[in-house]
Scaffold this motif. Structure first.
Motif, PDB file in Angstrom:
ATOM      1  N   LEU A  48       4.170   9.216   6.214  1.00 45.07           N
ATOM      2  CA  LEU A  48       3.660   9.073   4.219  1.00 45.07           C
ATOM      3  C   LEU A  48       4.906  10.778   3.605  1.00 45.07           C
ATOM      4  O   LEU A  48       4.727  10.036   2.612  1.00 45.07           O
ATOM      5  CB  LEU A  48       2.668  10.246   5.070  1.00 45.07           C
ATOM      6  CG  LEU A  48       1.062   9.007   5.311  1.00 45.07           C
ATOM      7  CD1 LEU A  48       0.787   9.694   6.575  1.00 45.07           C
ATOM      8  CD2 LEU A  48       1.309   8.629   4.678  1.00 45.07           C
ATOM      9  N   ASN A  49       6.221  11.519   4.550  1.00 44.17           N
ATOM     10  CA  ASN A  49       6.414  12.154   4.116  1.00 44.17           C
ATOM     11  C   ASN A  49       7.697  11.529   2.594  1.00 44.17           C
ATOM     12  O   ASN A  49       7.795  12.354   2.280  1.00 44.17           O
ATOM     13  CB  ASN A  49       7.277  12.981   5.352  1.00 44.17           C
ATOM     14  CG  ASN A  49       6.963  13.983   6.094  1.00 44.17           C
ATOM     15  OD1 ASN A  49       5.632  14.339   5.792  1.00 44.17           O
ATOM     16  ND2 ASN A  49       7.413  13.849   7.155  1.00 44.17           N
ATOM     17  N   ASN A  50       7.762  10.122   2.692  1.00 44.91           N
ATOM     18  CA  ASN A  50       8.894   9.534   2.100  1.00 44.91           C
ATOM     19  C   ASN A  50       7.687   8.885   0.600  1.00 44.91           C
ATOM     20  O   ASN A  50       8.003   8.898  -0.391  1.00 44.91           O
ATOM     21  CB  ASN A  50       9.427   8.320   2.939  1.00 44.91           C
ATOM     22  CG  ASN A  50      10.173   8.321   4.607  1.00 44.91           C
ATOM     23  OD1 ASN A  50      11.091   9.707   3.675  1.00 44.91           O
ATOM     24  ND2 ASN A  50      10.899   7.766   4.828  1.00 44.91           N
ATOM     25  N   ALA A  51       6.680   8.726   1.124  1.00 46.73           N
ATOM     26  CA  ALA A  51       5.755   8.372   0.133  1.00 46.73           C
ATOM     27  C   ALA A  51       5.641   9.491  -0.548  1.00 46.73           C
ATOM     28  O   ALA A  51       5.502   9.105  -1.759  1.00 46.73           O
ATOM     29  CB  ALA A  51       4.843   7.657   0.544  1.00 46.73           C
ATOM     30  N   LEU A  52       5.035  10.188  -0.254  1.00 43.72           N
ATOM     31  CA  LEU A  52       4.605  11.682  -1.289  1.00 43.72           C
ATOM     32  C   LEU A  52       5.880  13.026  -1.347  1.00 43.72           C
ATOM     33  O   LEU A  52       4.693  13.630  -2.103  1.00 43.72           O
ATOM     34  CB  LEU A  52       3.592  12.417  -0.323  1.00 43.72           C
ATOM     35  CG  LEU A  52       1.915  11.250   0.130  1.00 43.72           C
ATOM     36  CD1 LEU A  52       1.170  11.788   1.067  1.00 43.72           C
ATOM     37  CD2 LEU A  52       1.664  10.366  -0.773  1.00 43.72           C
TER      38      LEU A  52
ATOM     39  N   ASN B 190       0.702  -0.942   0.198  1.00 41.12           N
ATOM     40  CA  ASN B 190       0.072  -0.053  -0.030  1.00 41.12           C
ATOM     41  C   ASN B 190       0.584   1.232   0.669  1.00 41.12           C
ATOM     42  O   ASN B 190       0.738   2.183  -0.900  1.00 41.12           O
ATOM     43  CB  ASN B 190      -0.549   0.013   1.023  1.00 41.12           C
ATOM     44  CG  ASN B 190      -2.053  -0.679   0.826  1.00 41.12           C
ATOM     45  OD1 ASN B 190      -3.166   0.072   0.257  1.00 41.12           O
ATOM     46  ND2 ASN B 190      -2.302  -1.997   1.113  1.00 41.12           N
ATOM     47  N   ILE B 191       2.312   1.426   0.781  1.00 42.77           N
ATOM     48  CA  ILE B 191       3.091   2.074   0.614  1.00 42.77           C
ATOM     49  C   ILE B 191       2.986   2.663  -0.642  1.00 42.77           C
ATOM     50  O   ILE B 191       3.451   3.360  -1.424  1.00 42.77           O
ATOM     51  CB  ILE B 191       4.060   2.239   1.089  1.00 42.77           C
ATOM     52  CG1 ILE B 191       3.590   2.216   2.780  1.00 42.77           C
ATOM     53  CG2 ILE B 191       5.244   3.509   1.129  1.00 42.77           C
ATOM     54  CD1 ILE B 191       4.304   2.181   4.158  1.00 42.77           C
TER      55      ILE B 191
ATOM     56  N   ALA C  49       2.745   5.660  -3.131  1.00 46.71           N
ATOM     57  CA  ALA C  49       3.862   6.524  -3.836  1.00 46.71           C
ATOM     58  C   ALA C  49       3.401   6.857  -5.323  1.00 46.71           C
ATOM     59  O   ALA C  49       4.090   7.518  -5.983  1.00 46.71           O
ATOM     60  CB  ALA C  49       5.097   6.153  -3.241  1.00 46.71           C
ATOM     61  N   ASP C  50       3.245   6.213  -6.087  1.00 44.36           N
ATOM     62  CA  ASP C  50       2.800   5.671  -7.567  1.00 44.36           C
ATOM     63  C   ASP C  50       2.408   6.675  -7.897  1.00 44.36           C
ATOM     64  O   ASP C  50       1.064   6.672  -7.942  1.00 44.36           O
ATOM     65  CB  ASP C  50       2.421   4.043  -7.594  1.00 44.36           C
ATOM     66  CG  ASP C  50       2.774   4.154  -9.091  1.00 44.36           C
ATOM     67  OD1 ASP C  50       2.789   5.327  -9.888  1.00 44.36           O
ATOM     68  OD2 ASP C  50       2.442   3.293 -10.132  1.00 44.36           O
ATOM     69  N   LYS C  51       2.170   8.262  -8.765  1.00 40.94           N
ATOM     70  CA  LYS C  51       1.768   8.785  -9.023  1.00 40.94           C
ATOM     71  C   LYS C  51       0.683   8.558 -10.038  1.00 40.94           C
ATOM     72  O   LYS C  51      -0.400   9.164 -10.637  1.00 40.94           O
ATOM     73  CB  LYS C  51       2.174  10.662  -9.568  1.00 40.94           C
ATOM     74  CG  LYS C  51       3.215  10.819  -7.783  1.00 40.94           C
ATOM     75  CD  LYS C  51       2.591  11.663  -7.918  1.00 40.94           C
ATOM     76  CE  LYS C  51       2.810  12.613  -6.305  1.00 40.94           C
ATOM     77  NZ  LYS C  51       4.700  13.444  -6.393  1.00 40.94           N
ATOM     78  N   LYS C  52       1.009   7.158 -11.239  1.00 38.14           N
ATOM     79  CA  LYS C  52       0.856   6.921 -12.361  1.00 38.14           C
ATOM     80  C   LYS C  52      -0.361   6.191 -11.620  1.00 38.14           C
ATOM     81  O   LYS C  52      -1.485   5.847 -12.765  1.00 38.14           O
ATOM     82  CB  LYS C  52       1.665   6.160 -13.353  1.00 38.14           C
ATOM     83  CG  LYS C  52       2.958   7.088 -13.473  1.00 38.14           C
ATOM     84  CD  LYS C  52       3.191   5.896 -14.810  1.00 38.14           C
ATOM     85  CE  LYS C  52       4.260   5.008 -14.196  1.00 38.14           C
ATOM     86  NZ  LYS C  52       4.947   5.525 -13.844  1.00 38.14           N
ATOM     87  N   GLN C  53      -0.711   6.007 -10.410  1.00 38.52           N
ATOM     88  CA  GLN C  53      -1.785   5.077 -10.196  1.00 38.52           C
ATOM     89  C   GLN C  53      -3.574   6.155  -9.632  1.00 38.52           C
ATOM     90  O   GLN C  53      -3.380   7.353  -9.857  1.00 38.52           O
ATOM     91  CB  GLN C  53      -1.659   4.363  -8.540  1.00 38.52           C
ATOM     92  CG  GLN C  53      -0.984   3.631  -8.244  1.00 38.52           C
ATOM     93  CD  GLN C  53      -1.145   1.838  -8.832  1.00 38.52           C
ATOM     94  OE1 GLN C  53      -2.246   1.860  -8.569  1.00 38.52           O
ATOM     95  NE2 GLN C  53      -0.098   1.604 -10.023  1.00 38.52           N
TER      96      GLN C  53
ATOM     97  N   PHE D 195      -5.510   2.270   4.649  1.00 38.13           N
ATOM     98  CA  PHE D 195      -4.887   0.880   4.571  1.00 38.13           C
ATOM     99  C   PHE D 195      -3.558   1.634   5.018  1.00 38.13           C
ATOM    100  O   PHE D 195      -2.566   1.316   5.939  1.00 38.13           O
ATOM    101  CB  PHE D 195      -4.995   0.212   3.466  1.00 38.13           C
ATOM    102  CG  PHE D 195      -6.210  -0.802   2.796  1.00 38.13           C
ATOM    103  CD1 PHE D 195      -6.250  -1.663   4.355  1.00 38.13           C
ATOM    104  CD2 PHE D 195      -6.686  -0.592   1.858  1.00 38.13           C
ATOM    105  CE1 PHE D 195      -7.944  -2.415   4.064  1.00 38.13           C
ATOM    106  CE2 PHE D 195      -7.649  -1.022   1.473  1.00 38.13           C
ATOM    107  CZ  PHE D 195      -8.007  -2.234   2.602  1.00 38.13           C
ATOM    108  N   VAL D 196      -2.870   2.082   4.782  1.00 41.26           N
ATOM    109  CA  VAL D 196      -1.174   2.776   5.518  1.00 41.26           C
ATOM    110  C   VAL D 196      -1.405   3.294   6.617  1.00 41.26           C
ATOM    111  O   VAL D 196      -0.587   3.483   7.883  1.00 41.26           O
ATOM    112  CB  VAL D 196      -1.042   3.922   4.344  1.00 41.26           C
ATOM    113  CG1 VAL D 196       0.823   4.513   4.860  1.00 41.26           C
ATOM    114  CG2 VAL D 196      -0.017   2.915   3.012  1.00 41.26           C
ATOM    115  N   VAL D 197      -2.736   4.367   7.105  1.00 41.40           N
ATOM    116  CA  VAL D 197      -3.010   4.718   7.989  1.00 41.40           C
ATOM    117  C   VAL D 197      -2.870   3.652   9.305  1.00 41.40           C
ATOM    118  O   VAL D 197      -2.951   3.803   9.815  1.00 41.40           O
ATOM    119  CB  VAL D 197      -3.751   6.292   7.852  1.00 41.40           C
ATOM    120  CG1 VAL D 197      -4.236   6.476   9.025  1.00 41.40           C
ATOM    121  CG2 VAL D 197      -3.572   6.659   7.082  1.00 41.40           C
TER     122      VAL D 197
END
Ligand code: ADE
Ligand code: ZN
Ligand code: ZN
Length: 240
Positions: free
Chosen positions: A235-239, A89-90, A94-98, A109-111
């Motif tokens: 979240l900081n890393n993923a976004l 889910n991370i 993080a995948d902006k193409k999704q 789910f991550v939260v």
């Protein structure tokens, strides 16, 4: 955790979000907050559409492993579990193409999973369903070891999640750095070590009172605080 525990984790995480992550979280959530969406994964786990996500809330492993073996078995597990689901889910978040809807579901789910993995009884033994089958008495009422840790201890305080998030205080810089920099597998291992201790001191039928509350509530507070800070880190890393 129960609702107040999960919402507390979401509320704490909001404090530590970078500007960029905060903006993207807002874009995905609209008017909702991390606290608002933190319990969604529990609400859908029994619906037909999300039935397959039911095992995403916990990891079952035999007790007694040192970190290297724990780490190895955690990574090698083939059946769906919280570790696998969190990483997947991370990745989606993080995948902006999704598509946005997919990234929103991944965020929810991550939260939730970062919260649950910090509840010690969610990284525990399969035989007793993470303590769900260990019946106990707590302050004169029947409960079980899992439920006690999901919500029983927190309910004694009777605080709202906003009050709890404030009341937990903040780690100093050095402590925050230690919490943040521990690898994710250590987050799981810390819960596992704690659940090992909790199993040993609360065998089936044990009668627990305020003394148990007084010694263990500090662990509850620690795990919620760590979960909030680490959720923000994820979240900081993923976004970013
Ligand atoms: N069901 C089986 N094991 C569990 C656990 N560790 N936590 C929650 N539910 C479970
Ligand atoms: Zn639980
Ligand atoms: Zn859950």
């Amino acid at each position: 955790w129960g609702g107040e525990g999960h919402r507390t984790v979401g509320k704490i995480a909001e404090r530590y979000l970078s500007r960029k992550a905060e903006r993207q979280v807002k874009q995905l959530l609209g008017t909702q907050t991390l606290a608002d969406v933190s319990t969604w994964a529990d609400e859908v786990r029994n619906t037909p559409e999300y039935r397959s996500t039911a095992p995403w809330h916990f990891v079952n492993l035999p007790l007694g492993l040192e970190f290297p073996a724990f780490n190895q078995q955690l990574k090698a597990k083939t059946e769906p579990n919280a570790y696998q689901a969190l990483n997947e889910n991370i990745r989606l978040l993080a995948d902006k193409k999704q598509p946005q809807e997919k990234r929103l579901i991944a965020l929810k789910f991550v939260v939730h999973i970062v919260g649950d993995l910090h509840q010690p009884m969610h990284i525990s033994r399969a035989e007793d369903k993470g303590g769900n089958e260990i019946q106990l008495q707590f302050r004169g009422e029947g409960t079980n070891l899992h439920r006690l840790w999901d919500s029983g201890l927190l309910n004694v305080q009777g605080l709202s999640y906003q009050q709890m998030a404030t009341n937990l205080g903040q780690p100093d810089k050095k402590q925050a750095k230690i919490w943040r920099q521990a690898p994710m597998e250590q987050w799981f291992f810390q819960s596992y070590q704690l659940s090992t201790k909790l199993y040993a001191e609360a065998l089936p039928g044990t009668v627990l009172d305020d003394q148990y509350y007084n010694t263990r509530i500090e662990d509850v507070r620690l795990r919620l605080g760590q979960a909030g800070l680490r959720l923000a880190e994820v979240l900081n890393n993923a976004l970013d």
